[in-house]
Design a protein around this motif. Structure first.
Motif, PDB file in Angstrom:
ATOM      1  N   LYS A 133       0.884  -1.339   0.124  1.00 27.04           N
ATOM      2  CA  LYS A 133      -0.010   0.002   0.021  1.00 27.04           C
ATOM      3  C   LYS A 133       0.788   1.295   0.072  1.00 27.04           C
ATOM      4  O   LYS A 133       0.253   2.321  -0.366  1.00 27.04           O
ATOM      5  CB  LYS A 133      -0.835  -0.106   1.189  1.00 27.04           C
ATOM      6  N   THR A 134       2.212   1.153   0.448  1.00 25.98           N
ATOM      7  CA  THR A 134       2.916   2.309   0.624  1.00 25.98           C
ATOM      8  C   THR A 134       3.700   2.478  -0.882  1.00 25.98           C
ATOM      9  O   THR A 134       4.451   3.538  -0.904  1.00 25.98           O
ATOM     10  CB  THR A 134       3.923   2.025   1.720  1.00 25.98           C
ATOM     11  N   MET A 135       3.462   1.670  -1.707  1.00 26.32           N
ATOM     12  CA  MET A 135       4.194   1.667  -2.966  1.00 26.32           C
ATOM     13  C   MET A 135       3.584   3.108  -3.989  1.00 26.32           C
ATOM     14  O   MET A 135       2.397   3.081  -3.803  1.00 26.32           O
ATOM     15  CB  MET A 135       4.132   0.449  -3.800  1.00 26.32           C
ATOM     16  N   PRO A 136       4.471   3.838  -4.462  1.00 28.38           N
ATOM     17  CA  PRO A 136       3.930   5.074  -4.961  1.00 28.38           C
ATOM     18  C   PRO A 136       3.020   4.725  -6.278  1.00 28.38           C
ATOM     19  O   PRO A 136       3.085   3.720  -6.782  1.00 28.38           O
ATOM     20  CB  PRO A 136       5.188   5.623  -5.514  1.00 28.38           C
ATOM     21  N   ALA A 137       2.068   5.608  -6.260  1.00 22.80           N
ATOM     22  CA  ALA A 137       0.712   5.140  -7.308  1.00 22.80           C
ATOM     23  C   ALA A 137       1.306   5.245  -8.675  1.00 22.80           C
ATOM     24  O   ALA A 137       0.828   4.208  -9.415  1.00 22.80           O
ATOM     25  CB  ALA A 137      -0.004   6.243  -7.408  1.00 22.80           C
ATOM     26  N   ASP A 138       2.318   5.697  -9.197  1.00 20.78           N
ATOM     27  CA  ASP A 138       2.817   5.830 -10.505  1.00 20.78           C
ATOM     28  C   ASP A 138       3.644   4.922 -10.837  1.00 20.78           C
ATOM     29  O   ASP A 138       3.542   4.064 -12.027  1.00 20.78           O
ATOM     30  CB  ASP A 138       3.896   7.062 -10.826  1.00 20.78           C
ATOM     31  N   LEU A 139       4.256   4.117  -9.662  1.00 15.33           N
ATOM     32  CA  LEU A 139       5.008   2.702 -10.040  1.00 15.33           C
ATOM     33  C   LEU A 139       3.964   1.642  -9.943  1.00 15.33           C
ATOM     34  O   LEU A 139       4.244   0.749 -10.717  1.00 15.33           O
ATOM     35  CB  LEU A 139       5.832   2.549  -8.646  1.00 15.33           C
ATOM     36  N   VAL A 140       2.946   1.837  -9.151  1.00 14.97           N
ATOM     37  CA  VAL A 140       1.970   0.591  -9.114  1.00 14.97           C
ATOM     38  C   VAL A 140       1.255   0.659 -10.480  1.00 14.97           C
ATOM     39  O   VAL A 140       1.061  -0.231 -11.181  1.00 14.97           O
ATOM     40  CB  VAL A 140       0.701   1.053  -7.964  1.00 14.97           C
ATOM     41  N   GLN A 141       1.156   1.962 -11.228  1.00 13.42           N
ATOM     42  CA  GLN A 141       0.595   1.684 -12.627  1.00 13.42           C
ATOM     43  C   GLN A 141       1.377   1.362 -13.419  1.00 13.42           C
ATOM     44  O   GLN A 141       1.017   0.684 -14.371  1.00 13.42           O
ATOM     45  CB  GLN A 141       0.142   3.332 -12.654  1.00 13.42           C
ATOM     46  N   HIS A 142       2.878   1.665 -13.388  1.00  3.78           N
ATOM     47  CA  HIS A 142       3.793   1.158 -14.053  1.00  3.78           C
ATOM     48  C   HIS A 142       3.662  -0.411 -14.488  1.00  3.78           C
ATOM     49  O   HIS A 142       3.718  -0.937 -15.366  1.00  3.78           O
ATOM     50  CB  HIS A 142       5.111   1.701 -14.066  1.00  3.78           C
ATOM     51  N   ILE A 143       3.618  -1.051 -13.032  1.00  2.98           N
ATOM     52  CA  ILE A 143       3.721  -2.480 -13.036  1.00  2.98           C
ATOM     53  C   ILE A 143       2.364  -2.915 -13.557  1.00  2.98           C
ATOM     54  O   ILE A 143       2.415  -4.066 -14.439  1.00  2.98           O
ATOM     55  CB  ILE A 143       3.851  -2.968 -11.332  1.00  2.98           C
ATOM     56  N   ARG A 144       1.333  -2.579 -13.345  1.00  2.00           N
ATOM     57  CA  ARG A 144       0.036  -2.975 -13.848  1.00  2.00           C
ATOM     58  C   ARG A 144      -0.048  -3.037 -15.412  1.00  2.00           C
ATOM     59  O   ARG A 144      -0.390  -3.717 -16.147  1.00  2.00           O
ATOM     60  CB  ARG A 144      -1.023  -2.162 -13.454  1.00  2.00           C
ATOM     61  N   GLU A 145       0.921  -1.948 -16.230  1.00  2.00           N
ATOM     62  CA  GLU A 145       0.940  -1.926 -17.629  1.00  2.00           C
ATOM     63  C   GLU A 145       1.990  -2.785 -18.068  1.00  2.00           C
ATOM     64  O   GLU A 145       1.773  -2.971 -19.348  1.00  2.00           O
ATOM     65  CB  GLU A 145       1.173  -0.453 -17.927  1.00  2.00           C
ATOM     66  N   LEU A 146       2.809  -3.619 -17.449  1.00  2.00           N
ATOM     67  CA  LEU A 146       3.608  -4.437 -17.980  1.00  2.00           C
ATOM     68  C   LEU A 146       2.952  -5.525 -18.183  1.00  2.00           C
ATOM     69  O   LEU A 146       2.047  -6.369 -17.559  1.00  2.00           O
ATOM     70  CB  LEU A 146       4.840  -4.471 -16.876  1.00  2.00           C
ATOM     71  N   PRO A 147       3.700  -6.618 -19.286  1.00  2.00           N
ATOM     72  CA  PRO A 147       3.250  -7.911 -19.238  1.00  2.00           C
ATOM     73  C   PRO A 147       3.698  -8.903 -18.139  1.00  2.00           C
ATOM     74  O   PRO A 147       4.518  -8.345 -17.274  1.00  2.00           O
ATOM     75  CB  PRO A 147       4.380  -8.300 -20.712  1.00  2.00           C
ATOM     76  N   GLU A 148       2.937  -9.852 -18.012  1.00  2.00           N
ATOM     77  CA  GLU A 148       2.947 -10.615 -16.786  1.00  2.00           C
ATOM     78  C   GLU A 148       4.433 -11.484 -16.356  1.00  2.00           C
ATOM     79  O   GLU A 148       5.016 -11.483 -15.180  1.00  2.00           O
ATOM     80  CB  GLU A 148       1.878 -11.787 -16.746  1.00  2.00           C
ATOM     81  N   HIS A 149       5.201 -11.549 -17.669  1.00  2.00           N
ATOM     82  CA  HIS A 149       6.317 -12.227 -17.339  1.00  2.00           C
ATOM     83  C   HIS A 149       7.368 -10.968 -17.128  1.00  2.00           C
ATOM     84  O   HIS A 149       8.478 -11.350 -16.778  1.00  2.00           O
ATOM     85  CB  HIS A 149       6.935 -12.830 -18.852  1.00  2.00           C
ATOM     86  N   GLU A 150       7.376  -9.869 -17.270  1.00  2.00           N
ATOM     87  CA  GLU A 150       8.218  -8.758 -16.864  1.00  2.00           C
ATOM     88  C   GLU A 150       7.785  -8.160 -15.565  1.00  2.00           C
ATOM     89  O   GLU A 150       8.432  -7.155 -15.076  1.00  2.00           O
ATOM     90  CB  GLU A 150       8.181  -7.592 -17.899  1.00  2.00           C
ATOM     91  N   ARG A 151       6.903  -8.716 -14.764  1.00  2.00           N
ATOM     92  CA  ARG A 151       6.751  -8.176 -13.468  1.00  2.00           C
ATOM     93  C   ARG A 151       7.499  -8.697 -12.257  1.00  2.00           C
ATOM     94  O   ARG A 151       7.735  -8.153 -11.151  1.00  2.00           O
ATOM     95  CB  ARG A 151       5.177  -8.513 -13.006  1.00  2.00           C
ATOM     96  N   LYS A 152       8.248  -9.718 -12.810  1.00  2.00           N
ATOM     97  CA  LYS A 152       9.189 -10.325 -11.650  1.00  2.00           C
ATOM     98  C   LYS A 152      10.593  -9.563 -11.835  1.00  2.00           C
ATOM     99  O   LYS A 152      11.712 -10.003 -12.542  1.00  2.00           O
ATOM    100  CB  LYS A 152       9.526 -11.854 -12.062  1.00  2.00           C
ATOM    101  N   GLN A 153      10.602  -8.271 -11.186  1.00  2.00           N
ATOM    102  CA  GLN A 153      11.893  -7.388 -11.194  1.00  2.00           C
ATOM    103  C   GLN A 153      11.818  -6.709  -9.671  1.00  2.00           C
ATOM    104  O   GLN A 153      10.815  -6.498  -9.103  1.00  2.00           O
ATOM    105  CB  GLN A 153      11.657  -6.313 -12.306  1.00  2.00           C
TER     106      GLN A 153
END
Length: 322
Positions: A213-233
């Motif tokens: 919940k403390t993750m910045p909103a712009d970073l959350v939005q960035h992660i959501r826009e990525l393909p699933e295989h690129e979320r493990k970072q």
């Protein structure tokens, strides 16, 4: 000089003789070195000096032998390829810290990147620090092994045993040597890197429904826009420390992205390994204000603690363009 003293004891007269101490005869400097009368060198006979040298000779031989034996036993338990104590058993632990470059050469400067816009000498100080830091990235031949074991890595393509991932400096975009890292345009770049921990593997926030919940909103939005295989970072975010800093920090750009890919882990002390970097460019930092910045790394097994002391999983510095 002596003196006789009589004393009656049990009906008998007993006579005692006392010898008064006499002053020692003064010796010349030459006699202190060698006295012909008793054959002494520096107050000792030849035999006495011989015994002294034998004693200390044996003493130091035994002492050095014991020290060498202890060191030999110690080094027999160590390896040049991996640390004896790893992860939770080591002093470093399992929580990597976050570092930044360029850092001032003089510790008295503190964690401040400060220069005057248009002053070439001050800008050159910081850009030369970055040139020195990035030299192994730009010229892998200076690495152990000459960088011959570097290979191109991507998602789903891990380095083969004995090889390491190459790092393409062209991916830094405007945060490049040719662009002087943006310092000449008052858009300076800061490079972030995780400290190396042997054998450490990140636990990723790969579930978009389980993001902190403390993750910045712009970073959350960035992660959501990525393909699933690129979320493990490992994700990177930077922000102002105080309210005034959050307003003055302006827009940020991350190169090559705001994350560190998984194929750089674990670190196993392979020759030619380069720590993955994230370049952060301050696009419109407020001028003539000391802006305090805090950057942090995001992973499930990276414990975060902010502040200027005893930080964990984060780094704090300030930017000032006059």
């Amino acid at each position: 000089m002596s003196k006789n003293v009589s004393k009656r004891k049990a009906g008998k007269l007993v006579e005692y003789t006392f010898e008064f101490p006499q002053k020692p005869e003064k010796k010349t400097f030459a006699q202190h070195i060698y006295d012909e009368r008793d054959g002494k060198f520096f107050g000792r006979t030849r035999k006495s000096w011989l015994y002294l040298f034998i004693f200390y000779g044996v003493y130091f031989v035994v002492l050095i032998s014991l020290f060498w034996l202890c060191m030999a036993c110690l080094f027999a338990t160590l390896s040049e390829d991996y640390p004896k104590y790893q992860l939770s058993d080591s002093l470093i632990g399992t929580n990597p810290g976050l570092g930044y470059r360029p850092m001032p050469e003089d510790i008295m400067r503190g964690a401040v990147v400060r220069y005057r816009a248009g002053n070439k000498n001050e800008m050159r100080y910081w850009t030369s620090r970055l040139d020195e830091f990035l030299e192994p990235y730009q010229n892998p031949s200076v690495l152990p092994g000459g960088g011959t074991n570097q290979m191109s890595c991507e998602f789903g393509k891990l380095p083969e045993p004995g090889n390491v991932c190459a790092f393409d400096v062209d991916q830094f975009g405007p945060c490049s040597t040719a662009n002087r890292y943006g310092y000449n345009e008052s858009k300076p770049c800061i490079f972030l890197k995780l400290n190396r921990i042997y054998g450490w593997t990140p636990d990723f926030y790969d579930d978009i429904e389980d993001l902190p919940k403390t993750m910045p909103a712009d970073l959350v939005q960035h992660i959501r826009e990525l393909p699933e295989h690129e979320r493990k970072q490992i994700w990177i975010s930077c922000n102002g420390v105080f309210t005034g800093d959050q307003e003055a920090i302006g827009s940020l750009a991350y190169y090559p992205s705001r994350s560190i890919p998984p194929y750089h882990f674990p670190y196993t002390n392979t020759k030619g390994y380069l720590s993955p970097l994230v370049a952060v460019q301050f696009l419109n930092l407020k001028m003539r204000q000391n802006v305090f910045v805090e950057c942090r790394a995001w992973a499930k097994n990276i414990i975060f603690k902010g502040g200027s002391r005893l930080r964990m999983g984060s780094v704090q510095f300030s930017m000032l363009i006059e």
